[in-house]
Design an enzyme around this catalytic site. Structure first.
Site, PDB file in Angstrom:
ATOM      1  N   GLU A   3      30.477  35.368  49.416  1.00 24.92           N
ATOM      2  CA  GLU A   3      29.866  35.209  47.816  1.00 24.92           C
ATOM      3  C   GLU A   3      29.757  34.530  47.194  1.00 24.92           C
ATOM      4  O   GLU A   3      29.860  33.571  46.454  1.00 24.92           O
ATOM      5  CB  GLU A   3      31.541  35.404  46.716  1.00 24.92           C
ATOM      6  CG  GLU A   3      33.188  36.330  47.661  1.00 24.92           C
ATOM      7  CD  GLU A   3      33.777  36.418  46.362  1.00 24.92           C
ATOM      8  OE1 GLU A   3      34.095  35.204  45.661  1.00 24.92           O
ATOM      9  OE2 GLU A   3      34.390  36.978  46.549  1.00 24.92           O
TER      10      GLU A   3
HETATM   11  C1  BDP Z   1      37.501  35.352  46.943  1.00 27.90           C
HETATM   12  C2  BDP Z   1      37.272  34.287  47.867  1.00 27.90           C
HETATM   13  C3  BDP Z   1      38.312  33.600  48.346  1.00 27.90           C
HETATM   14  C4  BDP Z   1      39.677  33.419  47.371  1.00 27.90           C
HETATM   15  C5  BDP Z   1      39.936  34.403  46.871  1.00 27.90           C
HETATM   16  C6  BDP Z   1      41.101  34.313  46.109  1.00 27.90           C
HETATM   17  O1  BDP Z   1      36.190  35.155  48.701  1.00 27.90           O
HETATM   18  O2  BDP Z   1      37.850  32.471  49.820  1.00 27.90           O
HETATM   19  O3  BDP Z   1      40.744  32.905  48.320  1.00 27.90           O
HETATM   20  O4  BDP Z   1      38.733  35.732  46.544  1.00 27.90           O
HETATM   21  O5  BDP Z   1      41.010  34.178  44.982  1.00 27.90           O
HETATM   22  O6  BDP Z   1      36.411  35.332  45.725  1.00 27.90           O
HETATM   23  O7  BDP Z   1      42.026  34.605  45.888  1.00 27.90           O
END
Ligand code: BDP
Length: 505
Positions: free
Chosen positions: A305
């Site tokens: 991301e």
């Molecule tokens: C995503 C991320 C991850 C987060 C997840 C979340 O890649 O690391 O833990 O969202 O918000 O954007 O649970």
């Protein structure tokens, strides 16, 4: 090449080899000193419970005479640990009777060749009656758990050995387990050994109660038992390289890995500077150097991301991905995006589009009915723009185990299930076309910084942080085994066919 190795196999643990002077009248804890060396035998052992009615088949068939794997199937069992707690097999939970542990050990040459060295086998404790064989010879029996016992095994392991090759004596040995397979990507498929592969798996974290991120064999074996229970065939090492032992397990169990480097949180313009890029490339060099010999690794992920819609991200990812491909031309390379298909500047350089989305979680709260439409549009947009295979690399919902609400509300087990069901309908629409995988976020609940979005950490696990299933885990299990069976047995969807076997095709 004439080559013999000083090897021994022994039953029951945890064991400890040491070379020590005879201890009269006491049993000292094995500490290293200039005159004493120790070799810990903690780790993975081969294991079998004797389920025969009498529990005596092992003795009747003399399982101790040959490597355990030659007398029937074995499980991996970490030592030290309680076999009852590790397994997903209910029969082991309350098993009473003989269980067999076995480990093959290579001893340092000086222990086996210097006849003045005393080699002692020590067992820290074993419940509750232990019989120990070394190289098939009954060397010790001990009754009662909790306390250590030991035996001098010098005469069983000391033999004169010679190692020779055609060019002379060998002074160093190293064994590297290998597996041979090919990986390729077409416009719409991910091919392993030339066959279309569908990732049905999870994203993980190296995290558990109390231990946090520290490596732990019992935890790892528990997790692999759960992956097998689930019918998962793949995971991503979100968001960093995992311990090497994890990859060794994946090689042995046939679990496919998307190996990710720790580039998470590249969100500011300065993160795409030349300094950052050079560092990123060095990290990829280290990662590829470490993990390139693992057949389980089928793709490198260079980031999670990032702000890939920034102008500077285009050049940045072009460079990092080209560099990674030059380091390892045999594997595809990706990064995991949550950017819009039309804005993403890095996507032109990846082999597979890995996209995260949290429909009906981070927006449109409660509107599960929108998911299929949104997901379908997401897939179509990415595909028509890039003509590359797509993996849904994250999706999920925060769920507090034990919260129930019907009709479903956010944070309840019912909401997580309903959200997953909607995603699965959308995925099934494109599976077999160009969507080549789905990885749930997340395998288990994990700790995070505190924020108003997190209730004692991230609760999007389908298992709790203590590795117990939420309702969604059963839903996913049904689905993954169905997909596994479809892949393995194209004309049958019978779950029972596979439940005792491996889903890893
Ligand atoms: C995503 C991320 C991850 C987060 C997840 C979340 O890649 O690391 O833990 O969202 O918000 O954007 O649970």
């Amino acid at each position: 090449m004439a080559r013999r190795r000083a090897a021994a196999w022994a039953a029951l643990g945890p064991l400890l080899w040491g070379c020590a002077l005879a201890l009269q009248g006491g049993m000292l804890y094995p500490r290293e000193s200039p005159s004493r060396e120790r070799k810990s035998l903690d780790g993975l052992w081969s294991f079998r419970a004797d389920f025969s009615d009498t529990r005596r088949r092992g003795f009747e068939e003399q399982w101790y005479r040959r490597p355990l794997r030659e007398s029937g199937p074995t499980l991996d069992m970490p030592v030290p640990s309680s076999f009852n707690d590790i397994s997903q097999d209910w029969r082991l939970r309350h098993f009473v009777g003989w269980v067999w542990y076995e480990r093959e050990v290579t001893l340092p040459e000086r222990w086996t060749q210097d006849l003045r060295t005393r080699v002692v086998l020590r067992i820290g404790s074993a419940h509750s009656y232990a019989i120990v064989w070394v190289n098939g010879v009954n060397t010790l029996e001990h009754e009662g758990g909790y306390l250590p016992f030991e035996v001098d095994i010098s005469s069983l392991v000391q033999v004169r050995l010679t190692a020779q090759t055609s060019v002379g004596p060998v002074s160093d040995f190293y064994t590297l387990p290998v597996g041979i397979r090919t990986v390729a990507v077409t416009e719409s498929q991910f091919l392993i050994n030339g066959k279309p592969f569908y990732f049905h798996g999870v994203n993980k974290h190296e995290d558990s109660d109390i231990r946090g991120k520290g490596f732990d064999w019992p935890l790892l074996v528990k997790d692999f038992n759960l992956l097998l229970w689930l019918g998962a065939n793949a995971f991503r090492t979100s968001h960093y390289p995992y311990a090497e032992e994890v990859l060794q397990m994946c090689d042995r169990y046939g679990i496919v890995v998307i190996d990710e480097c720790p580039a998470v949180g590249l969100v500011l313009p300065q993160h795409f500077s030349n300094t950052s890029m050079n560092h990123h490339m060095r990290v990829m060099e280290e990662l590829v150097r470490r993990d390139k010999n693992h057949p389980a690794v089928v793709m490198w992920s260079v980031a999670n991301e990032p702000a890939s819609s920034l102008e500077s991200a285009g050049y940045y990812f072009k460079m990092v991905i080209t560099h990674t491909k030059a380091l390892d031309p045999s594997r595809p390379v990706t990064f995991v995006t949550n950017s819009n298909y039309a804005a993403d500047k890095g996507a032109p350089y990846v082999d597979v589009i890995c996209v995260n989305s949290y429909y009906s979680w981070y927006h449109d709260y409660g509107h599960l009915e929108l998911i299929q439409l949104q997901l379908g549009t997401q897939f179509e947009n990415w595909y028509k723009t890039y003509h590359k295979p797509i993996i849904q690399s994250e999706y999920g919902a925060e769920t507090i185990v034990g919260f129930h609400q019907d009709p479903p509300l956010m944070f309840s087990e019912e909401y997580q299930k309903a959200l997953l069901e909607q995603y699965h309908l959308g995925l099934d629409e494109k599976r077999g076309k160009y969507v080549v995988g789905e990885l749930i976020w997340n395998f288990a609940d994990f700790m995070t910084n505190q924020t108003p979005q997190r209730v004692l950490g991230n609760k999007k696990g389908i298992f709790t942080r203590q590795r117990q299933p939420k309702a969604a885990a059963f839903l996913l299990r049904e689905r993954y085994w169905k997909i596994a069976n479809e892949t393995r047995y194209p004309h049958s969807a019978a779950k029972s066919q596979c439940l005792e076997n491996s889903p890893f095709t």
